[in-house]
Design a protein around this motif. Sequence first.
Motif, PDB file in Angstrom:
ATOM      1  N   UNK A 102       0.805  -1.221   0.000  1.00 61.04           N
ATOM      2  CA  UNK A 102       0.000   0.000   0.000  1.00 61.04           C
ATOM      3  C   UNK A 102       0.839   1.271   0.000  1.00 61.04           C
ATOM      4  N   UNK A 103       2.146   1.137   0.148  1.00 60.51           N
ATOM      5  CA  UNK A 103       3.023   2.305   0.155  1.00 60.51           C
ATOM      6  C   UNK A 103       4.384   1.883  -0.385  1.00 60.51           C
ATOM      7  N   UNK A 104       5.019   2.755  -1.140  1.00 61.95           N
ATOM      8  CA  UNK A 104       6.374   2.478  -1.604  1.00 61.95           C
ATOM      9  C   UNK A 104       7.329   2.580  -0.411  1.00 61.95           C
ATOM     10  N   UNK A 105       8.317   1.701  -0.365  1.00 61.35           N
ATOM     11  CA  UNK A 105       9.255   1.736   0.762  1.00 61.35           C
ATOM     12  C   UNK A 105      10.613   1.202   0.337  1.00 61.35           C
ATOM     13  N   UNK A 106      11.651   1.894   0.790  1.00 58.21           N
ATOM     14  CA  UNK A 106      13.031   1.524   0.491  1.00 58.21           C
ATOM     15  C   UNK A 106      13.827   1.513   1.794  1.00 58.21           C
ATOM     16  N   UNK A 107      14.840   0.675   1.829  1.00 61.89           N
ATOM     17  CA  UNK A 107      15.689   0.580   3.017  1.00 61.89           C
ATOM     18  C   UNK A 107      17.152   0.659   2.591  1.00 61.89           C
ATOM     19  N   UNK A 108      17.867   1.636   3.143  1.00 64.81           N
ATOM     20  CA  UNK A 108      19.284   1.828   2.850  1.00 64.81           C
ATOM     21  C   UNK A 108      20.074   1.883   4.154  1.00 64.81           C
ATOM     22  N   UNK A 109      21.384   1.636   4.109  1.00 64.85           N
ATOM     23  CA  UNK A 109      22.200   1.703   5.330  1.00 64.85           C
ATOM     24  C   UNK A 109      22.117   3.072   6.002  1.00 64.85           C
ATOM     25  N   UNK A 110      22.239   3.068   7.317  1.00 70.00           N
ATOM     26  CA  UNK A 110      22.101   4.293   8.098  1.00 70.00           C
ATOM     27  C   UNK A 110      23.081   5.382   7.665  1.00 70.00           C
ATOM     28  N   UNK A 111      24.350   5.019   7.483  1.00 73.49           N
ATOM     29  CA  UNK A 111      25.334   6.038   7.111  1.00 73.49           C
ATOM     30  C   UNK A 111      25.092   6.562   5.700  1.00 73.49           C
ATOM     31  N   UNK A 112      24.494   5.741   4.832  1.00 69.74           N
ATOM     32  CA  UNK A 112      24.151   6.200   3.483  1.00 69.74           C
ATOM     33  C   UNK A 112      23.049   7.250   3.550  1.00 69.74           C
ATOM     34  N   UNK A 113      22.044   7.027   4.415  1.00 71.87           N
ATOM     35  CA  UNK A 113      20.977   8.020   4.589  1.00 71.87           C
ATOM     36  C   UNK A 113      21.585   9.353   5.037  1.00 71.87           C
ATOM     37  N   UNK A 114      22.499   9.297   6.012  1.00 72.57           N
ATOM     38  CA  UNK A 114      23.155  10.523   6.486  1.00 72.57           C
ATOM     39  C   UNK A 114      23.922  11.208   5.365  1.00 72.57           C
ATOM     40  N   UNK A 115      24.617  10.411   4.559  1.00 74.84           N
ATOM     41  CA  UNK A 115      25.389  10.985   3.455  1.00 74.84           C
ATOM     42  C   UNK A 115      24.481  11.531   2.358  1.00 74.84           C
ATOM     43  N   UNK A 116      23.277  10.962   2.222  1.00 72.58           N
ATOM     44  CA  UNK A 116      22.309  11.510   1.267  1.00 72.58           C
ATOM     45  C   UNK A 116      21.895  12.918   1.681  1.00 72.58           C
ATOM     46  N   UNK A 117      21.687  13.127   2.990  1.00 77.76           N
ATOM     47  CA  UNK A 117      21.369  14.475   3.475  1.00 77.76           C
ATOM     48  C   UNK A 117      22.529  15.424   3.194  1.00 77.76           C
ATOM     49  N   UNK A 118      23.753  14.929   3.411  1.00 76.57           N
ATOM     50  CA  UNK A 118      24.941  15.742   3.153  1.00 76.57           C
ATOM     51  C   UNK A 118      25.072  16.068   1.666  1.00 76.57           C
ATOM     52  N   UNK A 194      27.189  15.993  18.956  1.00 82.05           N
ATOM     53  CA  UNK A 194      27.794  16.368  17.668  1.00 82.05           C
ATOM     54  C   UNK A 194      27.099  15.710  16.481  1.00 82.05           C
ATOM     55  N   UNK A 195      26.670  14.452  16.651  1.00 84.03           N
ATOM     56  CA  UNK A 195      26.007  13.747  15.548  1.00 84.03           C
ATOM     57  C   UNK A 195      24.680  14.401  15.196  1.00 84.03           C
ATOM     58  N   UNK A 196      23.899  14.766  16.223  1.00 82.80           N
ATOM     59  CA  UNK A 196      22.617  15.431  15.980  1.00 82.80           C
ATOM     60  C   UNK A 196      22.835  16.784  15.311  1.00 82.80           C
ATOM     61  N   UNK A 197      23.836  17.521  15.777  1.00 83.28           N
ATOM     62  CA  UNK A 197      24.139  18.825  15.183  1.00 83.28           C
ATOM     63  C   UNK A 197      24.541  18.672  13.719  1.00 83.28           C
ATOM     64  N   UNK A 198      25.407  17.712  13.425  1.00 85.68           N
ATOM     65  CA  UNK A 198      25.893  17.513  12.062  1.00 85.68           C
ATOM     66  C   UNK A 198      24.762  17.135  11.111  1.00 85.68           C
ATOM     67  N   UNK A 199      23.921  16.175  11.536  1.00 88.41           N
ATOM     68  CA  UNK A 199      22.828  15.747  10.659  1.00 88.41           C
ATOM     69  C   UNK A 199      21.788  16.853  10.495  1.00 88.41           C
ATOM     70  N   UNK A 200      21.531  17.606  11.575  1.00 95.74           N
ATOM     71  CA  UNK A 200      20.590  18.727  11.490  1.00 95.74           C
ATOM     72  C   UNK A 200      21.097  19.780  10.512  1.00 95.74           C
ATOM     73  N   UNK A 201      22.405  20.052  10.548  1.00 92.95           N
ATOM     74  CA  UNK A 201      22.994  21.036   9.634  1.00 92.95           C
ATOM     75  C   UNK A 201      22.825  20.601   8.186  1.00 92.95           C
ATOM     76  N   UNK A 202      23.056  19.313   7.918  1.00 94.86           N
ATOM     77  CA  UNK A 202      22.915  18.807   6.552  1.00 94.86           C
ATOM     78  C   UNK A 202      21.463  18.836   6.085  1.00 94.86           C
ATOM     79  N   UNK A 203      20.546  18.426   6.963  1.00 98.99           N
ATOM     80  CA  UNK A 203      19.128  18.440   6.606  1.00 98.99           C
ATOM     81  C   UNK A 203      18.644  19.859   6.315  1.00 98.99           C
ATOM     82  N   UNK A 204      18.946  20.778   7.231  1.00 95.73           N
ATOM     83  CA  UNK A 204      18.492  22.159   7.068  1.00 95.73           C
ATOM     84  C   UNK A 204      19.101  22.793   5.821  1.00 95.73           C
TER      85      UNK A 204
END
Length: 498
Positions: A102-118, A194-204
């Motif tokens: 009922x919904x499209x869904x993909x699963x990627x490694x955690x660090x890849x998701x973070x790097x996608x934001x970056x 630091x991890x939350x700050x870094x990921x927040x910076x990339x997302x924003x």
Amino acid sequence: MKDIKSKLISAEQASKLIKNNSRLGILTVGPRSYPAELCKALERRFVSEGRPKGIEVIFNLSYGEEKGEGIDRFGHQGMVKRFIGSDYSFSPRISRLISKNSVQAYCFPSSVISEMFSAGAHNKPGVISKLGIGSFVDPRLQGGRLNPCSEEGLVEHLVFREEEWLFFKNHPLDAVILKAEAMDEEGNLLFYSPAAKSEAANLASAARKNGGLVIAEVKRIVERVRWEMSLPAFLFDYYVLAKDESKRRDKIKSSQLLNLSQEWEIIAGRVTKEIEEENKVFLSKRLRAMLPKIASSGKKFKIIADWFDPWEAEGELGEEERNIVFLDYLPHFCDTGLLDLAIVPFNQIDGSGNVNSSKKGHKIIGCNHLLEVCQNSKKVIFCGTFTPNGYSLNLQEGELRIIKDGRLTSFVPQVEQITFSSEQAFKYGQEVMYITERAVFSLHDESLVLLEIAPGVNLWQDVIQKMECEVIISPQLKLMDFSLFVKKKDLGQLSQIG
């Protein structure tokens, strides 16, 4: 402060700023960074108004207690058209939608998701990585797709300078929601790590680059925030003041660790024998009940964890806490190859030694940082019971008695989803073991080899006949250590006699 007050809005007002069919990025690096109030408001608005609908949600980890919390608040038919994340383990509603196609869904490694934001923050087309080669993330297998309706290919297989790589496409963000510890009078935000700050910076920054909206949920307002853990006000459009959650704990204390059952006592004891002095050891959160036994083995080594913080444990594990190293965000460390040993659960194993740890029937667990850990550790031990459910065992005079076996077996002709590729492990010379309560296996030339069986177990009846895949029996087949099968009170009596 006057200008900032004009940007302070309610969670309900914020929810109305997320448009239909928009792509939403959510900060989820630890429970303290997850914007709970904003997610609740978005859920309430959809339930009452049917909006926003058809959105795409990109997140890293999921949180909650499988009670409709965390990312699972988006698990309503029609609310989301596509999920991209690394961890679905606390999201039963989303799992059901995925299973029903009922919904499209993909699963990627955690660090890849973070790097996608970056990548989005730095105008890059995507992420190039070796993570996931040979696994269900590889486009030659499933490409991270979790069901048939997820038709679009989001991963490409590349060969560059005679080496294999995977390319994960970038996904420009229309809106971002995140959570910070505090906001000062100028609108600068303080983050708890630091991890939350870094990921927040990339997302924003990624949302800003795409002309998107950034909404920050904050716990409190202070006069000034520490600059080294803060992000500037110009990254954020609006702020939502969250309810006080100061009484909630984020990390698992030893009092919350589950008691080990009889079979898991055996498994944990056998695993401990593989740990060497000075090893750097990863222990999966799903195996957290093993922590006290492993940490108290008497050996000097370090357990790397992002779910147990010794500083918050208040000495509950005693001196064994010295063996535990808390890392704020594990995936990037695990990707370095510095881990000596990874201790990881399995759901299924096939005759080639491939492992499924990311899917259990209709339940979608996700890979989280399993791919980083399993692909890059020098040695990997997969742990689990021989039959997953409905079994009954007993210890008698230093032997294991199989009273009743489960209906299903953990050893199958082909795993449902390849989380760990034996082909890649063999290619890079990884040492791999598979430990159960009644047998120990290793990986050799992409084949499963039986090394040990429990005393009291019938090789043919209790092991070979219970496997639906091929296995090679080692010429040096031996019994597992007798001491693993002696009950604690009996072991005490034996030591007194000795």
